[in-house]
Structures are given as C-alpha cells and as structure tokens.
Motif scaffolding. Structure first.
Motif, short mmCIF file in Angstrom:
data_model
loop_
_atom_site.label_atom_id
_atom_site.label_comp_id
_atom_site.label_asym_id
_atom_site.label_seq_id
_atom_site.Cartn_x
_atom_site.Cartn_y
_atom_site.Cartn_z
N PHE A 295 0.83 -1.20 0.00
CA PHE A 295 0.00 0.00 0.00
C PHE A 295 0.87 1.25 0.00
O PHE A 295 1.94 1.27 0.60
CB PHE A 295 -0.93 0.01 1.22
CG PHE A 295 -2.21 -0.75 1.01
CD1 PHE A 295 -3.38 -0.08 0.68
CD2 PHE A 295 -2.23 -2.12 1.12
CE1 PHE A 295 -4.56 -0.78 0.47
CE2 PHE A 295 -3.41 -2.84 0.92
CZ PHE A 295 -4.58 -2.16 0.59
N ALA A 296 0.38 2.26 -0.69
CA ALA A 296 1.03 3.56 -0.73
C ALA A 296 0.04 4.62 -0.27
O ALA A 296 -1.18 4.44 -0.36
CB ALA A 296 1.53 3.87 -2.14
N GLU A 297 0.56 5.74 0.22
CA GLU A 297 -0.29 6.80 0.73
C GLU A 297 -0.97 7.58 -0.39
O GLU A 297 -2.04 8.17 -0.18
CB GLU A 297 0.52 7.76 1.60
CG GLU A 297 0.89 7.19 2.96
CD GLU A 297 -0.35 6.88 3.79
OE1 GLU A 297 -1.27 7.73 3.83
OE2 GLU A 297 -0.41 5.79 4.38
N SER A 298 -0.37 7.61 -1.57
CA SER A 298 -0.91 8.39 -2.68
C SER A 298 -0.42 7.80 -3.98
O SER A 298 0.47 6.92 -4.00
CB SER A 298 -0.46 9.85 -2.57
OG SER A 298 0.95 9.93 -2.74
N PHE A 299 -0.96 8.27 -5.10
CA PHE A 299 -0.49 7.81 -6.39
C PHE A 299 0.94 8.30 -6.66
O PHE A 299 1.73 7.60 -7.30
CB PHE A 299 -1.44 8.27 -7.51
CG PHE A 299 -2.67 7.41 -7.62
CD1 PHE A 299 -2.68 6.29 -8.43
CD2 PHE A 299 -3.80 7.70 -6.88
CE1 PHE A 299 -3.80 5.48 -8.53
CE2 PHE A 299 -4.93 6.90 -6.97
CZ PHE A 299 -4.94 5.79 -7.79
N THR A 300 1.27 9.47 -6.14
CA THR A 300 2.64 9.96 -6.28
C THR A 300 3.60 9.04 -5.54
O THR A 300 4.66 8.67 -6.07
CB THR A 300 2.75 11.39 -5.73
OG1 THR A 300 1.88 12.25 -6.48
CG2 THR A 300 4.17 11.91 -5.84
N ASP A 301 3.24 8.67 -4.33
CA ASP A 301 4.05 7.74 -3.54
C ASP A 301 4.15 6.38 -4.25
O ASP A 301 5.22 5.77 -4.32
CB ASP A 301 3.43 7.58 -2.15
CG ASP A 301 4.17 6.59 -1.27
OD1 ASP A 301 5.37 6.36 -1.50
OD2 ASP A 301 3.54 6.03 -0.34
N ALA A 302 3.03 5.92 -4.81
CA ALA A 302 3.02 4.63 -5.49
C ALA A 302 3.95 4.63 -6.69
O ALA A 302 4.69 3.67 -6.92
CB ALA A 302 1.59 4.28 -5.90
N ARG A 303 3.89 5.70 -7.47
CA ARG A 303 4.78 5.77 -8.65
C ARG A 303 6.24 5.77 -8.24
O ARG A 303 7.09 5.21 -8.93
CB ARG A 303 4.44 7.02 -9.47
CG ARG A 303 3.09 6.95 -10.14
CD ARG A 303 2.78 8.20 -10.97
NE ARG A 303 3.37 8.09 -12.30
CZ ARG A 303 4.49 8.66 -12.69
NH1 ARG A 303 5.21 9.38 -11.84
NH2 ARG A 303 4.91 8.52 -13.93
N ALA A 304 6.55 6.40 -7.11
CA ALA A 304 7.94 6.42 -6.64
C ALA A 304 8.41 5.05 -6.22
O ALA A 304 9.60 4.75 -6.25
CB ALA A 304 8.08 7.41 -5.49
N ARG A 305 7.46 4.18 -5.82
CA ARG A 305 7.81 2.84 -5.36
C ARG A 305 8.04 1.85 -6.52
O ARG A 305 8.58 0.78 -6.29
CB ARG A 305 6.70 2.28 -4.46
CG ARG A 305 6.53 3.02 -3.15
CD ARG A 305 5.47 2.34 -2.33
NE ARG A 305 5.22 3.03 -1.09
CZ ARG A 305 4.92 2.42 0.05
NH1 ARG A 305 4.82 1.10 0.07
NH2 ARG A 305 4.70 3.12 1.16
N VAL A 306 7.59 2.20 -7.68
CA VAL A 306 7.64 1.25 -8.79
C VAL A 306 9.06 0.74 -9.03
O VAL A 306 9.27 -0.45 -9.26
CB VAL A 306 7.09 1.90 -10.08
CG1 VAL A 306 7.34 0.99 -11.29
CG2 VAL A 306 5.59 2.17 -9.94
N HIS A 307 10.03 1.61 -8.96
CA HIS A 307 11.41 1.22 -9.25
C HIS A 307 12.24 0.97 -7.99
O HIS A 307 13.43 0.77 -8.07
CB HIS A 307 12.09 2.31 -10.09
CG HIS A 307 11.39 2.57 -11.39
ND1 HIS A 307 11.30 1.62 -12.39
CD2 HIS A 307 10.70 3.66 -11.82
CE1 HIS A 307 10.60 2.13 -13.39
NE2 HIS A 307 10.25 3.35 -13.08
N SER A 308 11.55 0.99 -6.83
CA SER A 308 12.30 0.77 -5.58
C SER A 308 12.39 -0.71 -5.29
O SER A 308 11.63 -1.53 -5.81
CB SER A 308 11.58 1.49 -4.44
OG SER A 308 10.30 0.92 -4.20
#
Length: 308
Positions: A295-308
């Motif tokens: 889970f991510a807090e926002s779509f911005t946070d989610a997009r940042a996690r894609v490559h993490s």
C-alpha cells in the motif's frame, strides 16, 4: 492466503449462504460500465452453476419484476460496496425487495463492504433488514461484520466472489498500468496523467446498454434478456475490457477489484486506499500475507515505489 485457498473459502461460505436453495432469481445484475461489479456477478454465477442452483431469471435494478419478487422462493442481491447509503438506489432496491418478498422466501445478500454514509442511512436500511425473515447477509471484511453486528443480523464473513473467476494466463504487455478512480470514492484526487478508470464501456456495449434501457421503459424485457446466458455474455465483455487495462507488470490502483484481479493475474500491485478504507479493510482480512501487494499513501508515492 493463497488464491486457491480464497476461492475454496468463498465456496465454503457460499454453501452457508445458499443452504437449501435450489432455484434463485438474480435481482440486480449490473448493467453499467463498472468492471468490478461485473466480476462480482460472474463469480456469483460461477458458484451457482457449480452447485447446480438454477437461475430462473436475471434482472437489473431498473428491470426487476416486482411480481417475480413476490412469487420467488429465493432471491440474491449482488455483492460489492453499495451497502449503507453510499449508493441510495441500491439500498432502496434492497428495502423494496425485503418488503415485497414472501415471508418464507430466502433473501441472500452476497458479500458486501459496509460503510454507513450517515446515521439515518444506517437506521433506514438496517431497521428493515433486521425485521426481514430469512434474510442472509455476507460481508467481505471483518470491519464490515462489526458494523452490522449490533443489529443482530448474523453475517457470514466471506471473501469477494471474484475469487471464483478462472482467469487464463495473460502475459503483461507493458511495464506499468495506473487504474485510478474518477468518482466520489477517490481519496487521492490528484489526477495522474497516465491514469485511467474503467467506467466507460466500448461503443458497442454502450449502444446495447442504451437499447436495453429503452426496452425497460417501454415493456417488460423479453425472455432472452432475462436469461443467465445473456447476462453472462454482457458481463464477460466488460470483464475482458478491465483485464486488458491490467496487462502490466506493475498495477497501481485505488479500485478494490483492480487489486483483486491484478493479483489473480500474478501482477505486482501497489494499492492506494479509497475514501472509506475499503481496500485496506479487505486486505487486512484476507491479503495480509500477499507478497505481491503493498500500500502507498498516494499515487505519487506509489509511482515512486515502482522502481524501488
């Protein structure tokens, strides 16, 4: 829990819901673009077919024959997240069916997420349902069960019926898909440029839906338009459109059924909760050990996690 376990658990819980039922009317088959509700309905039909329970008639909300309700021995209302005032039309339909059915008829509410929009909405709905004989309610997360428990209605805790769908393998065709709610249940309203929702039918499906609505206003739907086979084809078309939107290695979404279906397809899913916590409550009940879900807090946070 594994997908196979969840599927078996739905069957087990539905065996409780549909105990002693041999024939049923489907009262509110979804005839609108939301893919998730079509997936739910197809899961219910898959169970009924497996258990050889006859579906004598299928109606949408606005084509439901009140005479059929009064004559039926068993009726089923589709599952989803429309319970508790968020979608007043759906609750008015529940109340109307509960009041019109025979006292000895079984009324089955397939698994719902329960979120009461107001105290009055809760009272208006639950007062009627608590007084309805032979009413069987299923909820799809533990918190929803707590919300109905104080009304004295024994709720069956069951995963969503979409877990009963058998989805052929679909290799991903792209790296990322973002499926973002465009309605009032969205919590993160920041528009993501590459995001899309699944609330728009293909032109041919939209035309067919419009034709059905005209038929409902002018006369009773013809027999073929009340058949299980007919509505299965309609829902399958919508489901396939939704699955094409999930053909990615990573899916970011705030829609519960995009999360469920993407996990069934073997995708990595980054979920953003909706406005009433529906995704997180479901995941806490059934998907807490799912390694492909975060889970991510926002779509911005989610997009940042894609490559993490």
């Amino acid at each position: 829990m594994t997908e196979g376990f969840l599927s078996a658990l739905v069957q087990d819980r539905f065996d409780v819901l549909f105990k002693d039922v041999t024939e049923v009317i489907f009262t509110d088959f979804p005839d609108y673009a939301n893919v998730g509700d079509s997936a739910i309905a197809l899961g219910v039909l898959a169970y009924l077919k497996q258990r050889r329970i006859v579906v004598s008639s299928v109606y949408s909300i606005d084509s439901l024959d009140r005479g059929s309700v009064g004559a039926a021995r068993a009726l089923v209302i589709n599952g989803g997240g429309s319970f508790g005032g968020l979608y007043p039309i759906a609750d008015r339909n529940r109340v109307a069916i509960a009041q019109a059915k025979r006292s000895d008829a079984i009324l089955i509410q397939a698994p719902q997420s329960v979120h009461f929009s107001t105290d009055q909405a809760e009272i208006d709905l639950m007062t009627v349902l608590a007084a309805t004989t032979n009413f069987r309610l299923a909820v799809r997360d533990a918190v929803s069960g707590q919300r109905v428990d104080r009304w004295g209605i024994p709720a069956v805790l069951s995963p969503d019926s979409a877990h009963l769908l058998r989805l052929p393998p679909r290799p991903p065709t792209r790296a990322l898909s973002i499926l973002q709610r465009s309605d009032f249940e969205s919590r993160d309203r920041a528009v993501v440029p590459e995001g899309a929702d699944w609330l728009r039918d293909t032109p041919s499906t939209a035309m067919a839906t419009k034709a059905r609505k005209i038929t409902r206003f002018t006369r009773r739907p013809p027999k073929f338009m009340r058949s299980e086979a007919y509505w299965t084809r309609v829902a399958e078309g919508r489901l396939q459109r939704g699955l094409r939107m999930l053909d990615a290695e990573v899916v970011i979404t705030d829609r519960l059924h995009a999360m469920i279906l993407a996990l069934k397809l073997g995708r990595r899913v980054i979920a953003v909760d909706n406005s009433n916590g529906k995704l997180s409550e479901y995941a806490a009940t059934w998907l807490s050990t799912e390694p492909s879900l975060e889970f991510a807090e926002s779509f911005t946070d989610a997009r940042a996690r894609v490559h993490s």
